[in-house]
Design a protein around this motif. Structure first.
Motif, PDB file in Angstrom:
ATOM      1  N   MET A  81      39.088  66.506  54.052  1.00 57.95           N
ATOM      2  CA  MET A  81      38.330  67.127  52.788  1.00 57.95           C
ATOM      3  C   MET A  81      38.301  68.538  52.896  1.00 57.95           C
ATOM      4  SD  MET A  81      34.927  65.830  50.818  1.00 57.95           S
ATOM      5  CE  MET A  81      35.351  64.223  51.010  1.00 57.95           C
ATOM      6  N   ASN A  82      38.963  69.291  52.074  1.00 54.10           N
ATOM      7  CA  ASN A  82      38.665  70.528  52.032  1.00 54.10           C
ATOM      8  C   ASN A  82      37.675  71.507  51.566  1.00 54.10           C
ATOM      9  OD1 ASN A  82      41.348  71.221  53.335  1.00 54.10           O
ATOM     10  ND2 ASN A  82      42.493  70.435  51.474  1.00 54.10           N
ATOM     11  N   HIS A  83      37.492  72.764  51.865  1.00 53.99           N
ATOM     12  CA  HIS A  83      36.340  73.427  51.466  1.00 53.99           C
ATOM     13  C   HIS A  83      36.589  74.268  50.271  1.00 53.99           C
ATOM     14  CE1 HIS A  83      33.184  76.095  51.775  1.00 53.99           C
ATOM     15  NE2 HIS A  83      33.971  77.229  51.608  1.00 53.99           N
ATOM     16  N   SER A  84      35.460  74.314  49.426  1.00 57.09           N
ATOM     17  CA  SER A  84      35.379  75.181  48.273  1.00 57.09           C
ATOM     18  C   SER A  84      33.909  75.506  47.932  1.00 57.09           C
ATOM     19  CB  SER A  84      35.885  74.170  47.000  1.00 57.09           C
ATOM     20  OG  SER A  84      35.618  75.150  45.794  1.00 57.09           O
ATOM     21  N   LEU A  85      33.868  76.621  47.454  1.00 59.87           N
ATOM     22  CA  LEU A  85      32.487  77.058  46.974  1.00 59.87           C
ATOM     23  C   LEU A  85      32.032  76.388  45.486  1.00 59.87           C
ATOM     24  CD1 LEU A  85      32.404  80.668  48.040  1.00 59.87           C
ATOM     25  CD2 LEU A  85      31.329  78.873  49.188  1.00 59.87           C
ATOM     26  N   SER A  86      33.273  75.670  44.999  1.00 58.96           N
ATOM     27  CA  SER A  86      33.071  75.027  43.673  1.00 58.96           C
ATOM     28  C   SER A  86      33.478  73.516  43.908  1.00 58.96           C
ATOM     29  CB  SER A  86      33.791  75.594  42.837  1.00 58.96           C
ATOM     30  OG  SER A  86      33.454  76.961  42.337  1.00 58.96           O
ATOM     31  N   PRO A  87      32.713  72.773  44.746  1.00 59.07           N
ATOM     32  CA  PRO A  87      33.008  71.541  45.241  1.00 59.07           C
ATOM     33  C   PRO A  87      32.818  70.478  43.978  1.00 59.07           C
ATOM     34  CG  PRO A  87      30.919  71.834  46.116  1.00 59.07           C
ATOM     35  CD  PRO A  87      31.539  73.266  45.273  1.00 59.07           C
ATOM     36  N   ASN A  88      33.659  69.287  44.036  1.00 57.86           N
ATOM     37  CA  ASN A  88      33.409  68.265  43.108  1.00 57.86           C
ATOM     38  C   ASN A  88      32.434  67.163  43.523  1.00 57.86           C
ATOM     39  OD1 ASN A  88      35.461  67.052  44.719  1.00 57.86           O
ATOM     40  ND2 ASN A  88      36.671  67.048  43.132  1.00 57.86           N
ATOM     41  N   THR A  89      31.817  67.396  44.799  1.00 55.51           N
ATOM     42  CA  THR A  89      31.310  66.580  45.684  1.00 55.51           C
ATOM     43  C   THR A  89      29.901  67.268  45.909  1.00 55.51           C
ATOM     44  OG1 THR A  89      31.944  67.305  47.793  1.00 55.51           O
ATOM     45  CG2 THR A  89      33.187  65.459  46.627  1.00 55.51           C
ATOM     46  N   ASP A  90      28.883  66.537  46.309  1.00 59.25           N
ATOM     47  CA  ASP A  90      27.282  67.121  46.608  1.00 59.25           C
ATOM     48  C   ASP A  90      27.327  66.512  48.247  1.00 59.25           C
ATOM     49  OD1 ASP A  90      24.947  67.674  47.162  1.00 59.25           O
ATOM     50  OD2 ASP A  90      24.247  67.013  45.177  1.00 59.25           O
ATOM     51  N   PHE A  91      27.174  67.354  49.067  1.00 59.41           N
ATOM     52  CA  PHE A  91      26.406  67.041  50.244  1.00 59.41           C
ATOM     53  C   PHE A  91      25.340  67.460  51.108  1.00 59.41           C
ATOM     54  CE2 PHE A  91      30.937  65.365  50.477  1.00 59.41           C
ATOM     55  CZ  PHE A  91      31.171  64.416  51.548  1.00 59.41           C
ATOM     56  N   THR A  92      24.729  67.808  50.183  1.00 55.11           N
ATOM     57  CA  THR A  92      23.316  68.460  50.174  1.00 55.11           C
ATOM     58  C   THR A  92      22.347  67.540  51.075  1.00 55.11           C
ATOM     59  OG1 THR A  92      22.532  68.272  48.185  1.00 55.11           O
ATOM     60  CG2 THR A  92      23.301  70.244  48.575  1.00 55.11           C
ATOM     61  N   LYS A  93      22.761  66.180  50.941  1.00 56.22           N
ATOM     62  CA  LYS A  93      21.452  65.378  51.807  1.00 56.22           C
ATOM     63  C   LYS A  93      22.162  65.179  53.091  1.00 56.22           C
ATOM     64  CE  LYS A  93      20.037  62.448  47.882  1.00 56.22           C
ATOM     65  NZ  LYS A  93      19.834  61.123  47.412  1.00 56.22           N
ATOM     66  N   VAL A  94      23.191  65.850  53.472  1.00 53.00           N
ATOM     67  CA  VAL A  94      23.877  65.817  54.842  1.00 53.00           C
ATOM     68  C   VAL A  94      24.483  64.524  55.471  1.00 53.00           C
ATOM     69  CG1 VAL A  94      23.788  66.475  57.363  1.00 53.00           C
ATOM     70  CG2 VAL A  94      22.494  67.915  55.512  1.00 53.00           C
ATOM     71  N   VAL A  95      23.906  63.414  55.388  1.00 52.09           N
ATOM     72  CA  VAL A  95      24.197  61.977  55.715  1.00 52.09           C
ATOM     73  C   VAL A  95      24.837  61.428  54.537  1.00 52.09           C
ATOM     74  CG1 VAL A  95      22.598  61.940  57.729  1.00 52.09           C
ATOM     75  CG2 VAL A  95      21.991  61.184  55.250  1.00 52.09           C
ATOM     76  N   GLU A  96      24.984  61.830  53.411  1.00 50.93           N
ATOM     77  CA  GLU A  96      25.636  60.930  52.339  1.00 50.93           C
ATOM     78  C   GLU A  96      26.418  62.064  51.550  1.00 50.93           C
ATOM     79  OE1 GLU A  96      22.644  57.200  51.729  1.00 50.93           O
ATOM     80  OE2 GLU A  96      22.476  59.026  50.352  1.00 50.93           O
ATOM     81  N   GLY A  97      27.403  61.713  50.803  1.00 54.79           N
ATOM     82  CA  GLY A  97      28.179  62.597  49.683  1.00 54.79           C
ATOM     83  C   GLY A  97      28.366  61.932  48.582  1.00 54.79           C
TER      84      GLY A  97
END
Length: 144
Positions: A81-97
């Motif tokens: 999975m690549n990095h972007s400052l405008s992602p289509n995912t949310d990993f703010t819970k750290v243990v879940e995306g």
């Protein structure tokens, strides 16, 4: 570990990426940290490795959220999975995306590495460096 069907293919972001094999609805759980599946290695182990292994670990491993002395190495497609400052995912819970919006089949899954790796620093693009060396050789210029 990835919880939705994916595949790895050439990416417009960097090298290869992980792509949705079928449509994913906004809010769908895409990935979950699973210490029985994701490989954990001591961060100190990095110093003991060959330069090639250190490069691999630097690119694909990140600190375990609950064990900062350990690194996580995802063994499935999630590591692509690549990095972007405008992602289509949310990993703010750290243990879940989660999918932060509807994602079409064939669309690359992109995340913001800073959401799960507070010390994240963007590495120079290996793809760009390779392309520049290749272009320099084609033009008869020595690349350093």
């Amino acid at each position: 570990m990835m919880l939705v069907p994916t595949y790895v293919a050439a990416s417009d972001v960097e090298g290869v990426g992980v792509f949705a094999a079928e449509p994913i609805k906004k809010g769908a759980l895409l990935w979950r940290y699973d210490p029985s599946f994701d490989r954990l290695v001591p961060a100190t182990w990095l110093k003991e490795q060959t330069p090639m292994m250190r490069e691999f670990l630097t690119k694909y491993a990140y600190p375990a959220h609950d064990q900062p002395e350990m690194l996580v190495i995802e063994i499935d497609n999630g590591r692509f999975m690549n990095h972007s400052l405008s992602p289509n995912t949310d990993f703010t819970k750290v243990v879940e995306g989660y999918a932060s919006r509807d994602i079409a089949a064939g669309e690359e899954l992109i995340c913001n590495y800073s959401e799960f790796d507070p010390g994240f620093e963007l590495l120079p693009s290996a793809v760009s460096a390779f392309a520049m060396r290749k272009k320099s050789r084609a033009n008869g210029v020595a690349a350093h």
